[in-house]
Design a protein around this motif. Structure first.
Motif, mmCIF file in Angstrom:
data_model
loop_
_atom_site.group_PDB
_atom_site.id
_atom_site.type_symbol
_atom_site.label_atom_id
_atom_site.label_comp_id
_atom_site.label_asym_id
_atom_site.label_seq_id
_atom_site.Cartn_x
_atom_site.Cartn_y
_atom_site.Cartn_z
ATOM 1 N N VAL A 40 0.853 -1.217 0.025
ATOM 2 C CA VAL A 40 0.123 -0.089 0.065
ATOM 3 C C VAL A 40 0.954 1.192 -0.180
ATOM 4 N N ARG A 41 2.154 1.161 0.346
ATOM 5 C CA ARG A 41 3.052 2.462 0.524
ATOM 6 C C ARG A 41 2.597 3.639 1.375
ATOM 7 N N GLY A 42 1.960 3.089 2.319
ATOM 8 C CA GLY A 42 1.346 3.962 3.181
ATOM 9 C C GLY A 42 -0.237 3.986 3.449
ATOM 10 N N LEU A 43 -0.678 4.100 4.657
ATOM 11 C CA LEU A 43 -2.240 4.255 4.946
ATOM 12 C C LEU A 43 -2.375 5.316 5.583
ATOM 13 N N GLY A 44 -1.458 6.575 5.596
ATOM 14 C CA GLY A 44 -1.667 7.429 6.488
ATOM 15 C C GLY A 44 -2.528 8.444 6.172
ATOM 16 N N SER A 45 -3.031 8.573 4.993
ATOM 17 C CA SER A 45 -3.933 9.436 4.465
ATOM 18 C C SER A 45 -5.442 8.902 4.453
ATOM 19 N N PRO A 46 -6.487 9.697 4.507
ATOM 20 C CA PRO A 46 -7.752 9.192 4.837
ATOM 21 C C PRO A 46 -8.087 8.561 3.159
ATOM 22 N N ARG A 47 -7.548 9.360 1.907
ATOM 23 C CA ARG A 47 -7.506 8.833 0.670
ATOM 24 C C ARG A 47 -7.192 7.404 0.485
ATOM 25 N N ALA A 48 -6.189 7.226 1.056
ATOM 26 C CA ALA A 48 -5.565 5.761 0.855
ATOM 27 C C ALA A 48 -6.245 4.801 1.736
#
Length: 165
Positions: free
Chosen positions: A8-16
């Motif tokens: 996923v290369r990062g789930l830090g944003s609500p968009r992700a």
């Protein structure tokens, strides 16, 4: 049983997280293995649950790098065998099926200094069980397009193997 394995290369944003929820809704998997979550334990637990997975094993990211998550729905029993920042190894028992099987979610290090160590983990794990075994993840064995050979259509592909691992 459907599985999704995704770097996923990062789930830090609500968009992700929304994108992940959309993919899960579209494919309805029983198990999901996520790589490079880049989240601490608390935030990963919250993201996993918002995707409808109460059950999970979360390996916290180090300094906002790496991070793994294995999530599953009810109806299957998952027993943790081992884990590290590069893998999660479990036994899976599905309802109504007698034979258990093994799943290893794997994240090969993109850094040359770690590659021998990480591949040795996988070699060691391979000697540990006699049941059916699925290994999935991002092996990071091919890092650049020049390491691939073959056509873009996917009819036949060859990869160079260095023989080091």
């Amino acid at each position: 049983m459907k599985h999704i394995c995704w770097n996923v290369r990062g789930l830090g944003s609500p968009r992700a997280v929304r994108r992940l929820r959309h993919i899960i809704k579209q494919h309805n998997p029983y198990m999901v293995f996520l790589i490079e979550t880049k989240l601490d334990q608390k935030r990963m637990d919250r993201a996993r649950k918002s995707c409808g997975f109460i059950n999970g094993i979360d390996i916290e990211a180090e300094r906002s790098r790496d991070g793994l998550c294995l999530a599953w729905k009810g109806g299957i029993e998952v027993t943790l065998k081992s884990f590290s920042k590069w893998h999660i190894d479990v036994l899976v028992k599905e309802d109504g099926i007698e034979e258990e099987w093994r799943f290893t979610g794997f994240y090969g290090s993109p850094y040359l200094r770690d590659q021998n160590h990480v591949w040795n983990i996988l070699k060691r794990l391979s000697q540990d069980s006699n049941c059916p075994w699925l290994v999935a993840g991002d092996f990071n064995e091919i890092m650049y397009s020049f390491e691939k050979r073959g056509d873009c259509q996917g009819t036949k592909r060859e990869w160079r193997y260095s023989g080091k691992h």
